[in-house]
Structure formats: C-alpha cells, structure tokens
Scaffold this motif. Structure first.
Motif, mmCIF file in Angstrom:
data_model
loop_
_atom_site.group_PDB
_atom_site.id
_atom_site.type_symbol
_atom_site.label_atom_id
_atom_site.label_comp_id
_atom_site.label_asym_id
_atom_site.label_seq_id
_atom_site.Cartn_x
_atom_site.Cartn_y
_atom_site.Cartn_z
ATOM 1 N N ILE A 142 40.890 32.031 35.847
ATOM 2 C CA ILE A 142 42.290 32.904 35.610
ATOM 3 C C ILE A 142 41.665 34.267 35.213
ATOM 4 O O ILE A 142 42.164 35.150 35.484
ATOM 5 N N ILE A 143 40.431 34.289 34.740
ATOM 6 C CA ILE A 143 39.857 35.652 34.495
ATOM 7 C C ILE A 143 39.688 36.268 35.878
ATOM 8 O O ILE A 143 39.980 37.520 35.694
ATOM 9 N N PHE A 144 39.221 35.737 36.813
ATOM 10 C CA PHE A 144 38.989 36.512 38.150
ATOM 11 C C PHE A 144 40.225 36.552 38.870
ATOM 12 O O PHE A 144 40.252 37.221 39.848
ATOM 13 N N MET A 145 41.248 36.101 38.443
ATOM 14 C CA MET A 145 42.555 36.386 39.150
ATOM 15 C C MET A 145 43.419 37.269 38.539
ATOM 16 O O MET A 145 44.628 37.140 38.914
ATOM 17 N N GLN A 146 43.049 37.890 37.644
ATOM 18 C CA GLN A 146 43.970 38.928 37.046
ATOM 19 C C GLN A 146 44.499 40.049 38.278
ATOM 20 O O GLN A 146 43.586 40.411 38.854
ATOM 21 N N ARG A 147 45.758 40.339 37.803
ATOM 22 C CA ARG A 147 46.270 41.334 38.853
ATOM 23 C C ARG A 147 45.438 42.688 38.862
ATOM 24 O O ARG A 147 45.207 43.151 37.868
ATOM 25 N N GLY A 148 45.185 43.016 39.919
ATOM 26 C CA GLY A 148 44.474 44.352 40.127
ATOM 27 C C GLY A 148 42.719 44.043 39.904
ATOM 28 O O GLY A 148 42.099 45.352 39.869
ATOM 29 N N MET A 149 42.434 43.036 39.543
ATOM 30 C CA MET A 149 40.739 43.021 39.433
ATOM 31 C C MET A 149 40.104 41.815 40.220
ATOM 32 O O MET A 149 39.196 41.541 40.343
ATOM 33 N N GLU A 150 41.126 41.113 41.220
ATOM 34 C CA GLU A 150 40.291 40.254 42.103
ATOM 35 C C GLU A 150 39.261 40.909 42.849
ATOM 36 O O GLU A 150 38.319 40.100 42.986
ATOM 37 N N LYS A 151 39.595 41.958 43.504
ATOM 38 C CA LYS A 151 38.422 42.557 44.403
ATOM 39 C C LYS A 151 37.276 42.858 43.506
ATOM 40 O O LYS A 151 36.006 42.839 43.897
ATOM 41 N N ALA A 152 37.453 43.713 42.537
ATOM 42 C CA ALA A 152 36.263 43.953 41.535
ATOM 43 C C ALA A 152 35.401 42.926 40.899
ATOM 44 O O ALA A 152 34.166 43.019 40.899
ATOM 45 N N LEU A 153 36.031 41.748 40.648
ATOM 46 C CA LEU A 153 35.351 40.411 39.990
ATOM 47 C C LEU A 153 34.977 39.609 41.037
ATOM 48 O O LEU A 153 34.451 38.488 40.618
ATOM 49 N N ARG A 154 35.093 39.893 42.305
ATOM 50 C CA ARG A 154 34.642 38.886 43.338
ATOM 51 C C ARG A 154 33.344 38.698 43.319
ATOM 52 O O ARG A 154 32.680 37.345 43.172
ATOM 53 N N PRO A 155 32.368 39.515 43.101
ATOM 54 C CA PRO A 155 30.917 39.135 43.170
ATOM 55 C C PRO A 155 30.647 38.314 41.871
ATOM 56 O O PRO A 155 29.858 37.414 42.102
ATOM 57 N N TYR A 156 31.295 38.608 40.791
ATOM 58 C CA TYR A 156 31.044 37.598 39.578
ATOM 59 C C TYR A 156 31.693 36.293 39.754
ATOM 60 O O TYR A 156 30.970 35.420 39.151
ATOM 61 N N PHE A 157 32.739 36.286 40.268
ATOM 62 C CA PHE A 157 33.257 34.912 40.691
ATOM 63 C C PHE A 157 32.354 34.087 41.420
ATOM 64 O O PHE A 157 32.185 33.017 41.351
ATOM 65 N N GLU A 158 31.705 34.638 42.597
ATOM 66 C CA GLU A 158 30.689 33.973 43.464
ATOM 67 C C GLU A 158 29.678 33.473 42.439
ATOM 68 O O GLU A 158 28.978 32.415 42.571
ATOM 69 N N LEU A 159 29.206 34.386 41.599
ATOM 70 C CA LEU A 159 27.794 34.107 40.682
ATOM 71 C C LEU A 159 28.307 33.027 39.714
ATOM 72 O O LEU A 159 27.459 31.980 39.660
ATOM 73 N N THR A 160 29.346 33.152 39.479
ATOM 74 C CA THR A 160 29.901 31.938 38.461
ATOM 75 C C THR A 160 29.924 30.659 39.156
ATOM 76 O O THR A 160 29.426 29.717 38.636
ATOM 77 N N ASN A 161 30.315 30.654 40.407
ATOM 78 C CA ASN A 161 30.521 29.376 41.086
ATOM 79 C C ASN A 161 29.028 29.036 41.232
ATOM 80 O O ASN A 161 28.769 27.492 41.355
ATOM 81 N N ALA A 162 27.777 29.680 41.552
ATOM 82 C CA ALA A 162 26.549 29.176 41.843
ATOM 83 C C ALA A 162 26.132 28.716 40.400
ATOM 84 O O ALA A 162 25.197 27.726 40.638
ATOM 85 N N VAL A 163 26.358 29.438 39.457
ATOM 86 C CA VAL A 163 25.821 28.870 38.046
ATOM 87 C C VAL A 163 26.379 27.484 37.784
ATOM 88 O O VAL A 163 25.742 26.630 37.349
ATOM 89 N N ARG A 164 27.623 27.511 38.133
ATOM 90 C CA ARG A 164 28.392 26.082 37.764
ATOM 91 C C ARG A 164 27.861 24.995 38.657
ATOM 92 O O ARG A 164 27.705 23.952 37.996
ATOM 93 N N ILE A 165 27.786 25.218 39.776
ATOM 94 C CA ILE A 165 27.051 24.166 40.840
ATOM 95 C C ILE A 165 25.776 23.812 40.317
ATOM 96 O O ILE A 165 25.029 22.743 40.299
ATOM 97 N N GLY A 166 24.655 24.918 39.963
ATOM 98 C CA GLY A 166 23.443 24.794 39.816
ATOM 99 C C GLY A 166 22.718 24.742 40.823
ATOM 100 O O GLY A 166 21.636 24.461 40.908
ATOM 101 N N ASP A 167 23.145 25.694 41.955
ATOM 102 C CA ASP A 167 22.250 25.541 43.285
ATOM 103 C C ASP A 167 21.571 27.060 43.284
ATOM 104 O O ASP A 167 22.159 28.120 43.342
ATOM 105 N N LEU A 168 20.261 26.811 43.076
ATOM 106 C CA LEU A 168 19.351 28.000 43.091
ATOM 107 C C LEU A 168 19.442 28.771 44.454
ATOM 108 O O LEU A 168 19.475 30.103 44.437
ATOM 109 N N ALA A 169 19.477 28.184 45.586
ATOM 110 C CA ALA A 169 19.498 28.855 46.900
ATOM 111 C C ALA A 169 20.787 29.722 47.022
ATOM 112 O O ALA A 169 20.747 30.980 47.378
ATOM 113 N N LEU A 170 22.122 29.326 46.604
ATOM 114 C CA LEU A 170 23.090 29.924 46.446
ATOM 115 C C LEU A 170 23.061 31.054 45.754
ATOM 116 O O LEU A 170 23.682 32.118 45.781
#
Length: 394
Positions: free
Chosen positions: A206-234
C-alpha cells in the motif's frame, strides 16, 4: 514661489520613505525575491536576497523574526538554483550564531535546516552530524521545519548505518508532513523504503500505491520485489534500468548495500526449501557471477550462518549446506520484540503530540490565585496590626 511649493510637496512625499518600518521593508524584499524566482531570473533573485540579508543584520526586532525566517529560506534557495550553494555556507553559520545570541528560535531552526541541506547537498555527512549534535536544543516552533529536520536526521543516520533510528525519523517525517507537500513525502518514502529493506523488512504494497506517488515510487517498488524474491539477476536488472533515477535521488550507494540483503534473502529461501543442497546448486540458484562461484557460495553461506541469518551447517568435505529444522517462530522472542517496537513508536508519537499542544491560559484559575494572594495579604496585614497593638499596650 511656485518652485518652493513644488519642492515642499516633493519633500513631503519623499519624507515617509526615510522612516519606513523594518517589517515593511523586509516584506517588500521578500515579495521581490518571490517575483524574480517565479520569473526564473535567478541571478537577480540571488543579488536581491544577498542585499536583503545584509540589510536584515541591522535589525534586532522580534516582530521581524517570522519574515526573516522566510527570507533565510529563499536566500538559500536562490543560491541553490544558481548552483552556488557552497558560497553562502559561512554566511549561514554567521546568521545562525546571530539568531542564537538574539534568542530567535524560529530563525535558529530554519538556519539549522538550511545548513544541514547545504552539507548534505555536497555529501558532507560528517560535518552535518557535528553541526546537528552541537547546535543548541530548543522546542520546535514550526511543524514544517521539524519535518525537514527529521528528514535530514534520517538521511544522516542511514549513511551512518544506524538504520533503526533512521527508519523512525523518516517515517515520522512522512506522517507529520502536510498532505499538500507531496514531493517531500515522496522523498521521505523513498528513503524509508530503502532503510526498511536494509533492515531486512519488506514494506507493505500500500505504500507504493498512495495517490499521486505510484509513478515516482515505481523504481523502488520493483527494487523491493527483487529483494523480496531474493533474485540477484532481477536486482541487477532493476539497478541498471533505473540507475539515472537512483543517482538523481542520491540513493545509489544504498542500492549497492542492498546486494548483500538480496543474497541473504535468496539464501534464506533456499534453506527453507531444501534440507540439504550442494554448494554448486546454491551458487546457481543465487546466480553468482564470479570465477569460482562454489567458493563464493561457501563463504556467503558461512557468513550467513555466523550472523544467524539462517539455521544451517556446512559439510565442507561433501560440499553441502545442511539446513536445520525450522521451529515455531511464536515460541521465540521475535513477536514480542516486534510488538514492543510498535508500542514504543506509538507512545513516542503520543508524547510528542501532547508536548506540541498549546493550552490557552485559564482565567478562572488566575482569578482564584489572585483572590488567594489578596486574602493572604489581608491576613498578614491584620496579623501585623494585632502585633503592633499588643506592643503598644505593653
């Protein structure tokens, strides 16, 4: 005769300008600077702000303090727009010293934030921390300035590897910031996300889905997803894809630190999934790129076991990682520690809210205390009078 009348009229018109109020003069300076900045005439705004600061040093009036704090901000902002922020650092320090001597607390907190911003703009984190630790302590008078101070403190603590204190300061700054200050809240959330990732936490979606912040936080959302999975290549792909964004946000160094967390998360997932696995398979699943991936995998596993990140053991002779059986997490102290940290955060917010309250004076209590003082004075006068009468009779 007519010439004399014209001269008298001209002098009468010009006379009030010599006795203009300091508050009005500073306010006019402020309006001119705002107009020049809006017109993108930054060099003229810089010159005007310098002249206004030189004029402001001659005034020592408490009625000017609020206007002076705004003038300090636009003075620094005009120099920042022209890329000459380092030039005014000495002047800001002198102004902070003057505000301290004059007990101008609003000016002190404004100038302290401007100095911290000045240092952090050039990555001078050690000097910023020295200034912050030695600056005079006082109660915050402006919520906006307090939010800025918490944000700068969070950045300093992050660079100093004090992630727990940094997380608390950044989250508090994001919560206290006005809803209209969207850019400031975005910056707070970016740094807070990275700090939580460095702590081993995964921020809520929900932090990345706040109104008006989706586009600005998109890189950090994908980064969080990579850390959560533990995929070093991603993780490497995301870091390369948004390298320009991370450099602009001055968070590239923190992204480099996250690589170790990605490896540790992937290793934890492997230890949960497999009771026994070869180090070659560990290196393949972690996608380690090196000349000797098996040796690197062994050192990574050994360090994770030593740090307590995973419950496993190394079989060096066979080249295996043997995982231990996972116990019930609720039988440990981990839930209690998490619950205690949340309660401490809520209590801290409550105490600060109580301290920030401003109660009007109670006229009823003042009236009662005045009546009590008057009654005590009358009783004292009566006792003195009785004592004098007794002395006369004697």
């Amino acid at each position: 005769m007519e010439v004399d009348n014209d001269d008298a009229a001209t002098s009468a018109v010009q006379a009030p300008a010599k006795h203009i109020l300091p508050e009005l003069e500073i306010y006019c300076y402020l309006l001119v600077i705002l107009f020049l900045i809006d017109q993108k005439r930054y060099d003229e705004a810089k010159a005007c702000s310098s002249a206004s600061i030189a004029r402001l040093k001659n005034f020592n009036r408490r009625t000017v303090d609020v206007l002076a704090s705004r003038l300090y901000f636009y003075y620094s902002y005009s120099y920042e727009l022209t890329g000459n922020l380092a030039e005014i650092r000495g002047n800001l320090l002198a102004l902070h010293r003057i505000a301290t001597l004059r007990h101008d607390e609003l000016g002190q907190e404004t100038l302290l934030n401007l100095l911290l911003r000045n240092y952090l703009h050039y990555n001078l984190y050690d000097q910023a921390e020295k200034l912050r630790s030695k600056a005079p302590r006082f109660e915050a008078h402006s919520n906006q300035q307090f939010c800025r101070y918490l944000f700068y403190l969070g950045k300093i603590r992050t660079i100093q590897l004090e992630y727990t204190d940094a997380k608390e300061s950044l989250l508090q700054a994001a919560r206290k910031a006005p809803f209209a200050a969207q850019g400031f809240r975005i910056q707070c959330n970016k740094w807070a996300v990275l700090v939580r990732l460095l702590l081993g936490e995964i921020p809520e979606r929900i932090i990345f889905m706040q109104r008006g912040m989706e586009k600005a936080l998109r890189p950090y959302f994908e980064l969080t997803n990579a850390v959560r999975i533990g995929d070093l290549a991603l993780f490497r792909n995301v870091a390369e894809k948004f390298a320009a964004t991370f450099s602009k946000d001055q968070t590239h160094n923190l992204i480099v630190r996250l690589r170790h967390n990605v490896i540790r998360t992937g290793l934890r997932n492997i230890s949960i999934s497999y009771s026994r696995i070869s180090l070659a398979d560990v290196a393949e699943k972690l996608r380690l790129i090196s000349t000797n991936p098996i040796a690197d995998a062994e050192s990574i596993v050994a360090k994770a076991i030593r740090d307590g990140a995973i419950e496993a053991s190394l079989d060096h002779s066979n080249g295996w990682m043997v995982s231990k059986e996972t116990g019930d997490i609720y039988s440990t102290n981990e839930p209690q520690a998490a619950f205690n940290s949340r309660i401490a955060f809520c209590l801290n917010m409550h105490n600060e809210a109580v301290r920030a309250l401003r109660f009007p004076p109670n006229p009823h209590k003042e009236k009662e205390s005045a009546e009590r003082r008057e009654r005590q004075q009358q009783e004292q006068e009566l006792a003195n009078h009785i004592t004098e009468d007794d002395d006369d009779d004697f």
